[in-house]
Scaffold this active site. Sequence first.
Site, PDB file in Angstrom:
ATOM      1  N   ALA A 106     -19.711 -40.662  25.671  1.00  0.00           N
ATOM      2  CA  ALA A 106     -19.444 -40.118  27.016  1.00  0.00           C
ATOM      3  C   ALA A 106     -20.597 -39.216  27.437  1.00  0.00           C
ATOM      4  CB  ALA A 106     -18.124 -39.343  27.010  1.00  0.00           C
TER       5      ALA A 106
ATOM      6  N   TYR B  99     -24.846 -38.996  29.135  1.00  0.00           N
ATOM      7  CA  TYR B  99     -25.500 -39.141  30.442  1.00  0.00           C
ATOM      8  C   TYR B  99     -25.443 -40.575  30.954  1.00  0.00           C
ATOM      9  CZ  TYR B  99     -27.177 -34.364  30.473  1.00  0.00           C
ATOM     10  OH  TYR B  99     -27.229 -32.999  30.522  1.00  0.00           O
TER      11      TYR B  99
ATOM     12  N   PRO C  65     -31.488 -41.631  18.937  1.00  0.00           N
ATOM     13  CA  PRO C  65     -32.684 -40.773  18.941  1.00  0.00           C
ATOM     14  C   PRO C  65     -33.768 -41.267  17.996  1.00  0.00           C
ATOM     15  CG  PRO C  65     -30.925 -39.782  17.633  1.00  0.00           C
ATOM     16  CD  PRO C  65     -30.347 -41.020  18.237  1.00  0.00           C
ATOM     17  N   THR C  66     -34.948 -40.671  18.113  1.00  0.00           N
ATOM     18  CA  THR C  66     -36.028 -40.961  17.176  1.00  0.00           C
ATOM     19  C   THR C  66     -35.622 -40.421  15.805  1.00  0.00           C
ATOM     20  OG1 THR C  66     -37.593 -40.698  18.989  1.00  0.00           O
ATOM     21  CG2 THR C  66     -38.506 -40.627  16.760  1.00  0.00           C
TER      22      THR C  66
ATOM     23  N   LYS D  18     -35.813 -53.663  27.989  1.00  0.00           N
ATOM     24  CA  LYS D  18     -35.524 -52.245  28.257  1.00  0.00           C
ATOM     25  C   LYS D  18     -36.653 -51.361  27.731  1.00  0.00           C
ATOM     26  CE  LYS D  18     -33.733 -48.448  29.272  1.00  0.00           C
ATOM     27  NZ  LYS D  18     -33.608 -47.946  30.624  1.00  0.00           N
TER      28      LYS D  18
ATOM     29  N   ASN E 229     -39.399 -49.140  30.235  1.00  0.00           N
ATOM     30  CA  ASN E 229     -39.707 -47.714  30.092  1.00  0.00           C
ATOM     31  C   ASN E 229     -41.178 -47.492  29.729  1.00  0.00           C
ATOM     32  OD1 ASN E 229     -37.306 -46.710  30.914  1.00  0.00           O
ATOM     33  ND2 ASN E 229     -36.522 -46.211  28.880  1.00  0.00           N
TER      34      ASN E 229
ATOM     35  N   CYS F 225     -35.732 -40.512  27.230  1.00  0.00           N
ATOM     36  CA  CYS F 225     -36.002 -41.952  27.047  1.00  0.00           C
ATOM     37  C   CYS F 225     -37.454 -42.323  26.792  1.00  0.00           C
ATOM     38  CB  CYS F 225     -35.506 -42.712  28.267  1.00  0.00           C
ATOM     39  SG  CYS F 225     -33.720 -42.644  28.443  1.00  0.00           S
ATOM     40  N   PHE F 226     -38.360 -41.881  27.678  1.00  0.00           N
ATOM     41  CA  PHE F 226     -39.712 -42.448  27.652  1.00  0.00           C
ATOM     42  C   PHE F 226     -40.378 -42.312  26.277  1.00  0.00           C
ATOM     43  CE2 PHE F 226     -40.700 -42.225  32.496  1.00  0.00           C
ATOM     44  CZ  PHE F 226     -39.898 -43.333  32.684  1.00  0.00           C
TER      45      PHE F 226
HETATM   46  P1  NAD Z   1     -26.013 -38.697  25.052  1.00  0.00           P
HETATM   47  O1  NAD Z   1     -26.468 -37.998  23.820  1.00  0.00           O
HETATM   48  O2  NAD Z   1     -25.903 -37.936  26.341  1.00  0.00           O
HETATM   49  O3  NAD Z   1     -24.556 -39.324  24.772  1.00  0.00           O
HETATM   50  C1  NAD Z   1     -24.218 -40.035  23.629  1.00  0.00           C
HETATM   51  C2  NAD Z   1     -22.780 -39.677  23.242  1.00  0.00           C
HETATM   52  O4  NAD Z   1     -22.359 -40.546  22.199  1.00  0.00           O
HETATM   53  C3  NAD Z   1     -22.624 -38.246  22.705  1.00  0.00           C
HETATM   54  O5  NAD Z   1     -21.692 -37.535  23.502  1.00  0.00           O
HETATM   55  C4  NAD Z   1     -22.121 -38.438  21.260  1.00  0.00           C
HETATM   56  O6  NAD Z   1     -21.174 -37.462  20.859  1.00  0.00           O
HETATM   57  C5  NAD Z   1     -21.480 -39.812  21.349  1.00  0.00           C
HETATM   58  N1  NAD Z   1     -21.361 -40.504  20.056  1.00  0.00           N
HETATM   59  C6  NAD Z   1     -22.357 -40.738  19.147  1.00  0.00           C
HETATM   60  N2  NAD Z   1     -21.858 -41.439  18.110  1.00  0.00           N
HETATM   61  C7  NAD Z   1     -20.545 -41.642  18.357  1.00  0.00           C
HETATM   62  C8  NAD Z   1     -19.495 -42.318  17.653  1.00  0.00           C
HETATM   63  N3  NAD Z   1     -19.740 -42.941  16.493  1.00  0.00           N
HETATM   64  N4  NAD Z   1     -18.264 -42.311  18.193  1.00  0.00           N
HETATM   65  C9  NAD Z   1     -18.007 -41.700  19.366  1.00  0.00           C
HETATM   66  N5  NAD Z   1     -18.957 -41.060  20.082  1.00  0.00           N
HETATM   67  C10 NAD Z   1     -20.217 -41.036  19.588  1.00  0.00           C
HETATM   68  O7  NAD Z   1     -26.949 -39.948  25.245  1.00  0.00           O
HETATM   69  P2  NAD Z   1     -27.318 -40.716  26.610  1.00  0.00           P
HETATM   70  O8  NAD Z   1     -28.402 -40.003  27.336  1.00  0.00           O
HETATM   71  O9  NAD Z   1     -26.055 -41.055  27.333  1.00  0.00           O
HETATM   72  O10 NAD Z   1     -27.972 -42.040  26.026  1.00  0.00           O
HETATM   73  C11 NAD Z   1     -27.189 -43.027  25.394  1.00  0.00           C
HETATM   74  C12 NAD Z   1     -28.025 -44.280  25.223  1.00  0.00           C
HETATM   75  O11 NAD Z   1     -28.408 -44.781  26.508  1.00  0.00           O
HETATM   76  C13 NAD Z   1     -29.325 -44.087  24.441  1.00  0.00           C
HETATM   77  O12 NAD Z   1     -29.578 -45.227  23.673  1.00  0.00           O
HETATM   78  C14 NAD Z   1     -30.376 -43.956  25.539  1.00  0.00           C
HETATM   79  O13 NAD Z   1     -31.647 -44.359  25.114  1.00  0.00           O
HETATM   80  C15 NAD Z   1     -29.839 -44.909  26.588  1.00  0.00           C
HETATM   81  N6  NAD Z   1     -30.248 -44.620  27.962  1.00  0.00           N
HETATM   82  C16 NAD Z   1     -30.297 -43.328  28.423  1.00  0.00           C
HETATM   83  C17 NAD Z   1     -30.653 -43.082  29.748  1.00  0.00           C
HETATM   84  C18 NAD Z   1     -30.725 -41.672  30.291  1.00  0.00           C
HETATM   85  O14 NAD Z   1     -31.268 -41.494  31.377  1.00  0.00           O
HETATM   86  N7  NAD Z   1     -30.209 -40.670  29.605  1.00  0.00           N
HETATM   87  C19 NAD Z   1     -30.927 -44.141  30.603  1.00  0.00           C
HETATM   88  C20 NAD Z   1     -30.852 -45.440  30.107  1.00  0.00           C
HETATM   89  C21 NAD Z   1     -30.509 -45.666  28.785  1.00  0.00           C
HETATM   90  C1  UDX Z   2     -36.157 -43.163  32.849  1.00  0.00           C
HETATM   91  C2  UDX Z   2     -36.297 -44.494  33.605  1.00  0.00           C
HETATM   92  O1  UDX Z   2     -36.853 -44.260  34.899  1.00  0.00           O
HETATM   93  C3  UDX Z   2     -34.944 -45.160  33.729  1.00  0.00           C
HETATM   94  O2  UDX Z   2     -35.074 -46.424  34.366  1.00  0.00           O
HETATM   95  C4  UDX Z   2     -34.358 -45.336  32.340  1.00  0.00           C
HETATM   96  O3  UDX Z   2     -33.094 -45.939  32.431  1.00  0.00           O
HETATM   97  C5  UDX Z   2     -34.269 -43.998  31.623  1.00  0.00           C
HETATM   98  O4  UDX Z   2     -35.566 -43.384  31.587  1.00  0.00           O
HETATM   99  P1  UDX Z   2     -35.334 -40.727  33.487  1.00  0.00           P
HETATM  100  O5  UDX Z   2     -36.032 -40.327  32.238  1.00  0.00           O
HETATM  101  O6  UDX Z   2     -33.916 -40.309  33.683  1.00  0.00           O
HETATM  102  O7  UDX Z   2     -35.335 -42.323  33.641  1.00  0.00           O
HETATM  103  O8  UDX Z   2     -36.155 -40.188  34.762  1.00  0.00           O
HETATM  104  P2  UDX Z   2     -37.527 -40.664  35.454  1.00  0.00           P
HETATM  105  O9  UDX Z   2     -37.325 -40.550  36.924  1.00  0.00           O
HETATM  106  O10 UDX Z   2     -38.022 -41.937  34.954  1.00  0.00           O
HETATM  107  O11 UDX Z   2     -38.532 -39.495  35.039  1.00  0.00           O
HETATM  108  C6  UDX Z   2     -38.993 -39.342  33.706  1.00  0.00           C
HETATM  109  C7  UDX Z   2     -40.041 -38.264  33.658  1.00  0.00           C
HETATM  110  O12 UDX Z   2     -41.226 -38.676  34.317  1.00  0.00           O
HETATM  111  C8  UDX Z   2     -39.620 -36.958  34.336  1.00  0.00           C
HETATM  112  O13 UDX Z   2     -40.063 -35.869  33.575  1.00  0.00           O
HETATM  113  C9  UDX Z   2     -40.348 -37.017  35.669  1.00  0.00           C
HETATM  114  O14 UDX Z   2     -40.577 -35.749  36.210  1.00  0.00           O
HETATM  115  C10 UDX Z   2     -41.646 -37.705  35.256  1.00  0.00           C
HETATM  116  N1  UDX Z   2     -42.324 -38.386  36.358  1.00  0.00           N
HETATM  117  C11 UDX Z   2     -41.721 -39.421  37.009  1.00  0.00           C
HETATM  118  C12 UDX Z   2     -43.617 -38.011  36.702  1.00  0.00           C
HETATM  119  O15 UDX Z   2     -44.189 -37.090  36.118  1.00  0.00           O
HETATM  120  N2  UDX Z   2     -44.261 -38.683  37.705  1.00  0.00           N
HETATM  121  C13 UDX Z   2     -43.689 -39.716  38.376  1.00  0.00           C
HETATM  122  O16 UDX Z   2     -44.342 -40.291  39.270  1.00  0.00           O
HETATM  123  C14 UDX Z   2     -42.367 -40.100  38.019  1.00  0.00           C
END
Ligand code: NAD
Ligand code: UDX
Length: 466
Positions: free
Chosen positions: A12, A14, A95-96, A222, A226, A278-279
Site C-alpha cells: 500500500a 506510493y 530496493p537496491t 520498465k 526509466n 526509481c531512476f
Molecule cells: P513503497 O515502499 O512506497 O511501498 C511498498 C509497500 O509494500 C510498503 O508499504 C511495504 O510495507 C509493503 N510490503 C513489502 N513487502 C510486503 C509483504 N510481503 N506483504 C505485505 N506488504 C509488503 O514502494 P513504492 O514506491 O510504492 O514502489 C513499489 C514498486 O513500484 C517498486 O518496485 C517501485 O520500483 C515501483 N514503482 C514505483 C514508482 C514510484 O513513483 N514510487 C513508480 C513506478 C513503479
Molecule cells: C519516474 C518516472 O518518470 C515514472 O514514469 C516512473 O513510473 C517512476 O519514476 P518519478 O521519479 O516519480 O517518476 O518522478 P519524475 O517526474 O520522473 O522525476 C524524477 C526526478 O527527476 C525528480 O527529482 C525530478 O525533479 C527530476 N527531473 C525531472 C529533472 O531534474 N529534470 C527534468 O526535466 C525532469
Amino acid sequence: MTSVKSICCIGAGYVGGPTMAVIAKKCPHIKVTVVDMNEARIAAWNDPDTENIPVYEPGLSDVVAEARGRNLFFSTEVDDAIRDAEMIFISVNTPTKTYGSGKGMGADLKYIELCARQIARVSTTDKIIVEKSTLPVRTAEVLRDILQNVGNGVKFQILSNPEFLAEGTAVEDLFSPDRVLIGGDYTDEGLKAIESLVEVYANWIPRERILTTNVWSSELSKLVANAFLAQRISSINAISELCEKTEADINEVARAIGTDSRIGSKFLKASVGFGGSCFQKDILNLVYISRSFGLKEVADYWEQVIIMNDHQKRRFALNIVRNLYNTVSGKKIAFLGWAFKKDTNDTRESAAIYVADLLLNEQAVVKVYDPKVEPKQVYADLDYLETRQPAANANGVACYEDPYEACKDTHAIAVLTEWDEFKTYDWQRIYDNMLKPAKIFDGRNILNAAELKAIGFQVRSIGVTN
Ligand code: NAD
Ligand code: UDX
C-alpha cells in the site's frame, strides 16, 4: 475469459495505494483490497479524514474518499485478501540490495519472494498474479518456479504490468496514461489472463493505449523507460556545466533543442540532479543485469547516467562552498525544499539529502523548509547515510514550518525542490532578514533571477552565468 470481480494488491505504498484507488474509482463493480504488513500505513489509509492518507498526491484524497468503503478497502489481513481475490497485484518495494552479492547494484527481491510464497501457501483457487513492482527482466520465471512448486495444485498465470506514474502527478497519470503495458505468456491460458487485465483497464482507457507484449519485453521495458528518462536529465545536466563556462544559457539551449520534434521538449529541465525511488535504483539494476550477462560496454554506458547525476549534486554543493569564500563552517544556509520533486511528500534519493550531507561535512548549519515533508523524515534521511552520528545531524540541521523563519539570518538560500510557492514569496522581506551579501543558489531554475538581483541578491542558477 472471465471478468475479474475481486482484486487484491499487496503493498500500500506510493504505487499500490494510488493505483488501486483509481482502479476502484473507475471500476465500481470490482472489489479492490489493498493489503500491507505495515499496520501504521494501513491505519493512515483508513484515517476518517482522507487528507491524512500516507501518500500526498494532488487529487488523491478525493479519489479515496469516493471509493473507500464502497469497493476499496485497506487491510492488514493479507491471507484473507489473497484467498478472496481472482487477480493479485504485487506492488511491494524492490530496493537496491544493501548486502551480499549485487550489493549497491542489483534489486533486492526478498519482498517479492515473500509475497510469492504467501500466495502459494494460502491460495485455494486459480489466480492471475500481476507484477506491478518494477522488476529485473526474467523475474516472472522466479515467481513461476515458487508458485508452481510450493503451491497446492492451484493454477497461476503471471502477468507483467509495470507502472509508469510519476509522483506528484500520479492521479492524472493513472486517469490518462500515455499507455498501459501488459506482458504475459503467448499460450491460450496466458492470452486469457492478459485479456482479463486489459478488460479492467478498458473501463476507462482506450484500448489502443493498452499495449500487450511477451512478459520479458514488458519487464525490461520498465527499466528501459526509466533509464531513457534519467539519461535525458543527465544529458542536459552535463551540458549545464558547459553552459556555465561558456555563457550559453541552459534554458535557451533546452528550448532550442527541445523544439526539434525528434528530440521533444520534456525532461530537459536542468537541475541539482534527479532523485526519487526509481531512476537510480532501476538504472543500477539495468547495469547489474547487463554486467551479469558479460555486457561490459552496455553496463558502462548506462552507469554513466548515475555518475553524471552524482557529479551534478556534488557540483551544486561545492559551488555553494566556493561562493561563500571557500568556507561554510558555522554559516547558516536555508534549504527551500527537501522532497525529490514538487507535489509529493516523498524524499527518497532526494538531491537535498546529498547536498545537505556535503555541507554538514563542511560544518555548515542547514535550515530546512518543505511544505509537505515532516522534520522526522529529514533527520531519518540524513541518519540513513550514516555519515555522522544522529546527534550531529540533529545539531547541524533545523526544520521550520515557516519559510521566512528558515531564511532568517542565513548567508545563503539553496532551492532544492521546485515547489510553486517559492516563486511567490516576498523576496524583499527575505532579503532584508538575511546576512549580506545575500546569496541564492537556485538548483531548480524556478526563481526570477533578474528580479532577485534588482533586490540585491547574488544569484546562481544551474547552467547560467549570472
Ligand atoms: P513503497 O515502499 O512506497 O511501498 C511498498 C509497500 O509494500 C510498503 O508499504 C511495504 O510495507 C509493503 N510490503 C513489502 N513487502 C510486503 C509483504 N510481503 N506483504 C505485505 N506488504 C509488503 O514502494 P513504492 O514506491 O510504492 O514502489 C513499489 C514498486 O513500484 C517498486 O518496485 C517501485 O520500483 C515501483 N514503482 C514505483 C514508482 C514510484 O513513483 N514510487 C513508480 C513506478 C513503479
Ligand atoms: C519516474 C518516472 O518518470 C515514472 O514514469 C516512473 O513510473 C517512476 O519514476 P518519478 O521519479 O516519480 O517518476 O518522478 P519524475 O517526474 O520522473 O522525476 C524524477 C526526478 O527527476 C525528480 O527529482 C525530478 O525533479 C527530476 N527531473 C525531472 C529533472 O531534474 N529534470 C527534468 O526535466 C525532469
